[in-house]
Scaffold this active site. Structure first.
Site, mmCIF file in Angstrom:
data_model
loop_
_atom_site.group_PDB
_atom_site.id
_atom_site.type_symbol
_atom_site.label_atom_id
_atom_site.label_comp_id
_atom_site.label_asym_id
_atom_site.label_seq_id
_atom_site.Cartn_x
_atom_site.Cartn_y
_atom_site.Cartn_z
ATOM 1 C CD GLU A 1 6.524 -0.314 9.116
ATOM 2 O OE1 GLU A 1 5.990 -0.993 10.009
ATOM 3 O OE2 GLU A 1 6.457 -0.608 7.911
ATOM 4 C CE LYS B 1 -3.945 -4.966 4.608
ATOM 5 N NZ LYS B 1 -2.977 -3.898 4.439
ATOM 6 C CB THR C 1 -0.951 0.012 1.217
ATOM 7 O OG1 THR C 1 -1.471 -1.306 1.417
ATOM 8 C CG2 THR C 1 -2.097 0.973 1.011
HETATM 9 C C1 5RP Z 1 5.504 -3.350 6.924
HETATM 10 C C2 5RP Z 1 4.133 -2.975 7.379
HETATM 11 C C3 5RP Z 1 3.096 -2.784 6.318
HETATM 12 O O1 5RP Z 1 2.559 -1.508 6.463
HETATM 13 C C4 5RP Z 1 2.016 -3.825 6.493
HETATM 14 O O2 5RP Z 1 2.622 -5.099 6.462
HETATM 15 C C5 5RP Z 1 0.945 -3.719 5.403
HETATM 16 O O3 5RP Z 1 1.494 -4.099 4.168
HETATM 17 P P1 5RP Z 1 0.638 -4.100 2.823
HETATM 18 O O4 5RP Z 1 0.321 -2.677 2.515
HETATM 19 O O5 5RP Z 1 1.542 -4.745 1.823
HETATM 20 O O6 5RP Z 1 -0.604 -4.910 3.077
HETATM 21 O O7 5RP Z 1 3.842 -2.821 8.534
HETATM 22 O O8 5RP Z 1 6.332 -3.656 8.010
#
Ligand code: 5RP
Length: 248
Positions: free
Chosen positions: A143, A161, A71
């Site tokens: 993060e 989610k 994303t």
């Molecule tokens: C990476 C993260 C991502 O934000 C989380 O895994 C979501 O990923 P995606 O957008 O591919 O579903 O925390 O460490």
């Protein structure tokens, strides 16, 4: 079929139901592709909404924090049109930094920027209090650091989610390599089933334990409790510093 958007797939799906026998067996394949395309479509939508939020920021030149994952990548690709507004970026992973550099954005060390105006990142799970589970891409520590610095944290996580109680997604925990077994035993005592994400080394040179089956009905307490385990660098619960806004 070479359909390009979810609406096309819906039409093909409907058409297949008019077919008999053998050809109807195509449906499971079509359904899988359809679900994937739907989710990609949703990811793009939340990424586009985040671009609009950045565009609406009152300052002309921004220091932008950028996360990791598919994303976040949709968001990065959409940033092209705001290039003139981005003074510099800080990123939560080597992967995102590489993509930003390839696209011609300046990428700075967090220690050298005076502030982070907005941080945009995805999540693996979200709840109504905008608390999150993150770290599916193993970038949780960086993060969390950028989220701590950011004046505004915009989470871009499509509606798939969203959960009532965090914890169906296994909670990632970053650990110093020599503490892996010790921390795993502590996590079992807490009621979880830790699984070592073998073959993965974080950008900080550490390991990841994914903890299944944790009862996370008190996210703040669990986040603090796991952080206090010796050898834990960080865990993927974002309860102490939740998102300021969720685009889903
Ligand atoms: C990476 C993260 C991502 O934000 C989380 O895994 C979501 O990923 P995606 O957008 O591919 O579903 O925390 O460490």
């Amino acid at each position: 079929p070479s359909a390009g958007c979810p609406e096309d797939w819906r039409a093909i799906h409907a058409f297949c139901w008019y077919l008999d026998g053998e050809r109807r067996n195509l449906l499971p394949t079509i359904d899988r592709k359809w679900a994937l395309m739907d989710q990609n479509f949703l990811k793009q939508q939340v990424a586009d909404a985040a671009i609009e939020r950045v565009a609406a920021h009152p300052d002309d030149l921004l220091v932008l924090g950028i996360g990791t994952g598919s994303t976040a990548e949709c968001f990065i690709r959409g940033l092209e049109r705001l290039k003139h507004r981005i003074d510099t970026t800080v990123s939560s992973s080597e992967r995102s930094s590489d993509l930003l550099s390839e696209m011609g954005f300046s990428v700075s060390d967090l220690n050298t920027v005076p502030r982070v105006d907005i941080y945009v990142d995805g999540a693996d799970e979200t709840n109504d209090a905008l608390q999150l589970i993150k770290g599916g891409g193993a970038a949780l520590t960086r993060e969390k650091i950028i989220a701590a610095v950011a004046e505004r944290f915009i989470c871009i996580a499509d509606e798939s989610k969203r959960v009532a109680t965090l914890g169906a997604f296994p909670l990632p925990v970053e650990v110093v390599p020599m503490s892996r077994s010790h921390v795993a035993r502590q996590l079992v005592k807490l009621g979880g089933q830790p699984v070592w994400r073998e073959g993965v080394t974080t950008d900080n040179g550490n390991l990841i334990l994914d903890v299944y089956g944790l009862n996370i009905d008190a996210p703040l307490e669990i986040e603090r409790y796991i952080n206090d385990m010796t050898g834990v660098v960080c865990n993927g619960l974002f309860a102490m510093r939740p998102a300021d806004e969720l685009l889903s």
